[in-house]
Every structure is written in structure tokens, then in C-alpha cells.
Design a protein around this motif. Structure first.
Motif, PDB file in Angstrom:
ATOM      1  N   HIS A 104      -3.632  -4.514  -7.965  1.00 49.78           N
ATOM      2  CA  HIS A 104      -3.068  -2.468  -6.880  1.00 49.78           C
ATOM      3  C   HIS A 104      -2.151  -2.860  -5.799  1.00 49.78           C
ATOM      4  O   HIS A 104      -2.421  -3.887  -5.382  1.00 49.78           O
ATOM      5  CB  HIS A 104      -4.476  -2.377  -6.544  1.00 49.78           C
ATOM      6  CG  HIS A 104      -5.915  -1.846  -7.783  1.00 49.78           C
ATOM      7  ND1 HIS A 104      -6.913  -1.897  -7.507  1.00 49.78           N
ATOM      8  CD2 HIS A 104      -5.639  -1.424  -9.014  1.00 49.78           C
ATOM      9  CE1 HIS A 104      -7.223  -1.994  -8.325  1.00 49.78           C
ATOM     10  NE2 HIS A 104      -6.710  -1.383  -9.202  1.00 49.78           N
ATOM     11  N   GLU A 107      -2.466  -3.529  -2.163  1.00 50.71           N
ATOM     12  CA  GLU A 107      -3.783  -4.478  -1.949  1.00 50.71           C
ATOM     13  C   GLU A 107      -3.216  -5.965  -1.599  1.00 50.71           C
ATOM     14  O   GLU A 107      -2.712  -6.698  -2.090  1.00 50.71           O
ATOM     15  CB  GLU A 107      -4.461  -4.243  -2.960  1.00 50.71           C
ATOM     16  CG  GLU A 107      -5.102  -2.891  -2.595  1.00 50.71           C
ATOM     17  CD  GLU A 107      -6.253  -2.634  -3.981  1.00 50.71           C
ATOM     18  OE1 GLU A 107      -6.454  -1.368  -3.679  1.00 50.71           O
ATOM     19  OE2 GLU A 107      -6.753  -3.624  -4.014  1.00 50.71           O
ATOM     20  N   ARG A 154      -0.693   1.595  -5.592  1.00 47.20           N
ATOM     21  CA  ARG A 154      -1.791   1.209  -6.490  1.00 47.20           C
ATOM     22  C   ARG A 154      -1.671   0.448  -8.271  1.00 47.20           C
ATOM     23  O   ARG A 154      -1.464  -0.226  -8.557  1.00 47.20           O
ATOM     24  CB  ARG A 154      -3.178   1.628  -6.187  1.00 47.20           C
ATOM     25  CG  ARG A 154      -4.349   1.646  -7.744  1.00 47.20           C
ATOM     26  CD  ARG A 154      -5.356   2.489  -7.647  1.00 47.20           C
ATOM     27  NE  ARG A 154      -5.954   2.480  -8.225  1.00 47.20           N
ATOM     28  CZ  ARG A 154      -7.450   1.305  -7.814  1.00 47.20           C
ATOM     29  NH1 ARG A 154      -7.471   1.756  -6.485  1.00 47.20           N
ATOM     30  NH2 ARG A 154      -8.610   1.599  -8.325  1.00 47.20           N
ATOM     31  N   HIS A 249      -8.574  -7.640  -3.829  1.00 48.41           N
ATOM     32  CA  HIS A 249      -8.300  -6.406  -3.803  1.00 48.41           C
ATOM     33  C   HIS A 249      -8.644  -5.932  -2.022  1.00 48.41           C
ATOM     34  O   HIS A 249      -8.951  -6.524  -1.672  1.00 48.41           O
ATOM     35  CB  HIS A 249      -9.382  -5.624  -4.488  1.00 48.41           C
ATOM     36  CG  HIS A 249      -9.113  -5.416  -6.236  1.00 48.41           C
ATOM     37  ND1 HIS A 249      -8.564  -4.521  -6.346  1.00 48.41           N
ATOM     38  CD2 HIS A 249      -9.105  -6.612  -7.278  1.00 48.41           C
ATOM     39  CE1 HIS A 249      -8.076  -4.772  -7.427  1.00 48.41           C
ATOM     40  NE2 HIS A 249      -9.065  -6.125  -8.457  1.00 48.41           N
ATOM     41  N   HIS A 250      -8.666  -4.701  -1.794  1.00 48.53           N
ATOM     42  CA  HIS A 250      -8.588  -4.212  -0.660  1.00 48.53           C
ATOM     43  C   HIS A 250      -9.993  -2.673  -1.478  1.00 48.53           C
ATOM     44  O   HIS A 250      -9.285  -2.277  -2.120  1.00 48.53           O
ATOM     45  CB  HIS A 250      -7.370  -3.563  -0.434  1.00 48.53           C
ATOM     46  CG  HIS A 250      -7.101  -4.229   0.107  1.00 48.53           C
ATOM     47  ND1 HIS A 250      -6.704  -4.368   1.579  1.00 48.53           N
ATOM     48  CD2 HIS A 250      -6.414  -5.556   0.102  1.00 48.53           C
ATOM     49  CE1 HIS A 250      -5.740  -5.660   1.992  1.00 48.53           C
ATOM     50  NE2 HIS A 250      -5.929  -6.433   1.357  1.00 48.53           N
ATOM     51  N   SER A 406     -12.057   1.753  -4.174  1.00 46.02           N
ATOM     52  CA  SER A 406     -10.473   2.085  -4.758  1.00 46.02           C
ATOM     53  C   SER A 406     -10.990   0.453  -5.424  1.00 46.02           C
ATOM     54  O   SER A 406      -9.840  -0.021  -5.168  1.00 46.02           O
ATOM     55  CB  SER A 406      -9.723   1.969  -3.649  1.00 46.02           C
ATOM     56  OG  SER A 406      -9.667   0.919  -2.572  1.00 46.02           O
ATOM     57  N   ASP A 407     -11.900  -0.130  -5.660  1.00 42.56           N
ATOM     58  CA  ASP A 407     -11.304  -1.234  -6.519  1.00 42.56           C
ATOM     59  C   ASP A 407     -10.849  -1.160  -8.094  1.00 42.56           C
ATOM     60  O   ASP A 407     -10.599  -2.115  -8.750  1.00 42.56           O
ATOM     61  CB  ASP A 407     -12.936  -2.079  -6.919  1.00 42.56           C
ATOM     62  CG  ASP A 407     -13.609  -1.372  -8.219  1.00 42.56           C
ATOM     63  OD1 ASP A 407     -13.454  -0.355  -7.672  1.00 42.56           O
ATOM     64  OD2 ASP A 407     -14.358  -2.237  -8.928  1.00 42.56           O
TER      65      ASP A 407
HETATM   66 ZN   LIG Z   1      -7.810  -2.677  -6.188  1.00 36.14          ZN
END
Ligand SMILES: [Zn+2]
Length: 407
Positions: A104, A107, A154, A249-250, A406-407
Motif C-alpha cells: 500500500h 504505508e 494505497r 503495513h499501517h 486499512s490492511d
Molecule cells: Zn496496508
């Protein structure tokens, strides 16, 4: 349902980290910063201070040249817009960990963490590092969606017509469910690349399989996901198996620990094993007998325990929890799902806050937490301790109050 247990993480077996030297943590946090009371967010649309693709290319070349042959940087593919996709490999051991970041595009802490790890492993002369590098091999893919990254979004950037240039058989098929005409306010089409994976690593897109659903596998429709898949396949051919795969990720900016010693404090990193539906992936075992969910939990636990050991369980850097994981959640098209079904331990890191939310101190702290988590996993693989952990102890990690996902 969500698992809850009363077992304290502190009661779990401590994890030695093989004498690895960890860099000094970030400075103490302000009262309203990480670990404090309020959740302060920032607005940094320019994402100043983060490594962009040009800088990444330069930094990787510098790391390779200063490592005197220890770090090998290779181009593993090209994005749809023509940017290089890089891998950096270090170590000669027969256990391999593949770590990817920024699938993404917005991130970013994982990219910074990997650059720090590669720089250290490339140049440190101490015995612990030498031992580590003789036991494990790290293959880092530090920025796998730079087209999205340059737009601070993203998704990647690719039209359905461009997909059909590679796969004419899908030209008139419905677009894949994870293809969008715009994303993050930018009117350019693209994919959520973390839905574009298939456990059948030889899968070729078929019109009749489209558009697919969230619970189905993805279709390898984009050059970025195919490049990641190809690295994995090459490693499996070379090593026999890929022991571990980490995806960095974030998530949302204001998630807080629920339970544990830091109850109510802002979380730093949430960890997860692959969410393969109800019954812990049991529905997949007939077709994918190599799936080992407990192994993924052991690797995630090694990261969590290593972070806690490095900083102490009260430190904001060690506010580590378990990623929110409703039982019905099922993303067969995520890379971590596809690789887990092929027998790898796969671990998701979700760092709190998108990069626009983070001030410099939070950023430094969170990069350090991610870095220590990955280093701890490597050390635990090198010592063999990761194989001795009890994967059920992963369920003792504190949960967190779900904010945005938001994975
Ligand atoms: Zn992510």
C-alpha cells in the motif's frame, strides 16, 4: 468472535535475541504523543522526511557498495509506470525470511525500517551479526508499490486496458473486484495489490474467474504482485521452502491497547497471522496441506516478545498488540494468505497511523518498533527459538480498540 485469554504475555517464555545490538530508541515522547493521553494527528500531504523511490534507489546502491559484497541489490521487476522494483538480500543461512513493505503505497515505516536493518547487517562487524548472517538469509523488498507511493496513495496505477495488454483474454471480462477507477482522491485506475495474490503460484488469469470476490483468491493481474510472487517462487526453489514472509503495513492513527500492561495506551504495532476464515483456515487444508497457522503465530510472537525484551513492557515502543481479527474475515487474495497456504509462516505488521498522521517523533518510534520486530524474528530464526515457542501464547497479546482498518 474475538479470542480473549487471561494469560499475561509477561508469563510467556522470554526470548533471547542472540546478543544483537539494537539502535537507541527514539527520544521520550511528549505528553500528547505516543503512549500518552490524546491522539494527536498531523497533516503532511507532502510526506516530508520519508524515503521516496528515487531516494530508495540511491540508498540501496549505497548500502550495497558499502557492504563490500555482503548485501546484494537486484531489480526484480518494473512497475506499470516503469519504476524499478528492488530486492536486497543479505546473509548466507539456510533459513530465509522475505520481508516486503509499502504494497500500500502510502504505508511507509516498513521501508525505513528495512533500510536501517540492511545498512546494519551490511556493515556490522560484531560476532553476533556474523553469526546471524551465517544462519539466516534476509530478502527485503522495501518498496513494492512505488507508483502508488509517489501519489501518496494505497493503490497502484494501471488501467484495465493495460491489464489486457498482458492478458488479452480478460479484455472483455468484468474488471476484478479489487480494481478501482480512482483511489485516495486521485482519478487514476489501479488495484489494491494486496488482493491480487493466488495460492496457486502458477495461476494465469482467466476471463471466467472474474470479477471474483473478497473470499476468493486474486489473479496476479499487476506486474508488482507478479514480481513479488516470482521472488517467492525463486526462493522456494533455492531453499526448498520459504520459512517466513512478513508484510509491513499501517492502520488507523488512534487505536489503543485493550488489556495488558499498557491498557488504554496508544498501540505501536499490531501483529497478525493470516485470516483464512473460520476455524483457523481448516477449510483450506485439504487443498493446501502445508498451511501451518501455529507456525505463523510463533513467528509473530517472536517479533512481539523481541520488541518487549528490547524496550521493556512499559515502553511506548513495546505497545504491541494483536491485530483485530473477526473470525469470519477472509482475504484469500492477500499475499500473506497465498504464501501461508504454501507453507510459509506469514506475519502482518500493522503500524498505527498513516504517514500523514505521524509527527517526527512518532515516526521515529514506530520505525524503531517495526525494525526491532523484524530483527527479533531473524534472531529467533537463527537461534531456533522461534520453533520452540508456543503459538497459542500469541493469543495472550493484548487486543486493541478498533478504530479504522486499512490492511
Ligand atoms: Zn496496508
Amino acid at each position: 468472535m474475538r479470542w480473549k485469554t487471561s494469560l499475561s504475555l509477561a508469563a510467556a517464555a522470554p526470548l533471547a535475541v542472540a546478543g544483537l545490538t539494537f539502535a537507541a530508541p527514539a527520544q521520550a515522547d511528549p505528553p500528547d504523543g505516543p503512549g500518552g493521553g490524546s491522539c494527536k494527528t498531523f497533516d503532511d500531504p507532502q510526506w516530508d522526511g520519508w524515503t521516496d523511490h528515487d531516494e530508495l534507489s540511491q540508498k540501496l546502491q549505497q548500502i550495497e557498495s558499502s557492504s563490500a559484497g555482503r548485501v546484494d541489490v537486484e531489480q526484480i521487476g518494473t512497475t506499470n509506470l516503469g519504476r524499478e522494483l528492488w530486492s536486497a538480500r543479505v546473509g548466507t543461512g539456510d533459513r530465509v525470511l522475505m520481508v516486503q513493505s509499502a504494497i500500500h503505497g502510502n504505508e511507509r515505516t516498513g521501508t525505513e525500517a528495512l533500510l536501517g536493518i540492511l545498512k546494519d547487517l551490511g556493515t556490522s562487524q560484531d560476532a553476533a551479526t556474523q553469526d546471524l548472517l551465517s544462519s539466516v538469509t534476509l530478502v527485503a523488498l522495501p518498496m513494492v508499490n512505488p507508483d502508488g507511493g509517489e501519489l501518496n496513495r494505497r493503490m497502484n496505477v494501471i488501467s484495465w486496458d493495460e491489464v489486457a495488454e498482458t492478458y488479452p483474454q480478460v479484455a472483455d471480462a468484468p474488471r476484478a473486484w479489487y480494481h478501482r477507477l480512482s483511489g485516495d482522491g486521485i482519478d487514476l485506475p489501479g488495484f489494491d495489490l494486496n488482493r491480487d495474490f493466488n495460492a496457486d503460484l502458477d495461476y494465469v488469469p482467466q476471463a471466467g474467474d472474474l470479477p471474483g470476490r473478497q473470499v476468493d483468491a486474486g489473479f496476479f493481474l499487476s506486474p508488482e504482485s507478479r514480481a513479488i510472487r516470482d521472488v517467492y517462487v525463486d526462493l522456494r526453489d533455492e531453499f526448498g521452502e520459504v520459512d517466513g514472509v512478513v508484510d509491513l503495513h499501517h492502520m488507523g492513527p488512534c487505536d489503543r491497547m485493550t488489556g495488558g500492561e499498557q491498557d488504554g495506551k496508544l498501540i505501536s504495532v499490531a501483529l497478525d497471522y493470516p485470516p483464512l476464515g473460520v476455524n483457523d483456515g481448516a477449510a483450506y487444508l485439504d487443498d493446501w496441506p502445508l498451511l501451518d497457522q501455529d507456525k505463523s503465530r510463533r513467528y509473530a510472537l517472536a517479533a512481539a516478545l523481541g520488541i518487549q525484551e528490547a524496550y521493556g513492557t512499559q515502553s511506548p515502543l513495546a505497545a504491541v498488540g494483536r491485530y483485530y481479527h473477526p473470525a469470519a474475515r477472509e482475504y484469500a487474495g492477500q499475499g500473506r494468505s497465498a504464501f501461508a497456504l504454501n507453507g510459509s509462516a506469514t506475519v502482518l505488521f500493522e503500524v498505527r497511523g498513516q504517514q500523514d498522521d505521524l509527527g517526527p517523533k512518532q515516526r521515529g518510534m514506530l520505525v524503531q518498533s517495526v525494525r526491532t520486530g523484524v530483527e527479533s524474528m531473524l534472531a529467533s530464526m537463527a537461534s531456533g527459538e522461534v520453533d520452540q515457542l508456543d503459538g497459542d501464547d500469541f493469543f495472550a497479546l493484548p487486543d486493541y480498540g478498533w478504530d479504522t482498518n486499512s490492511d
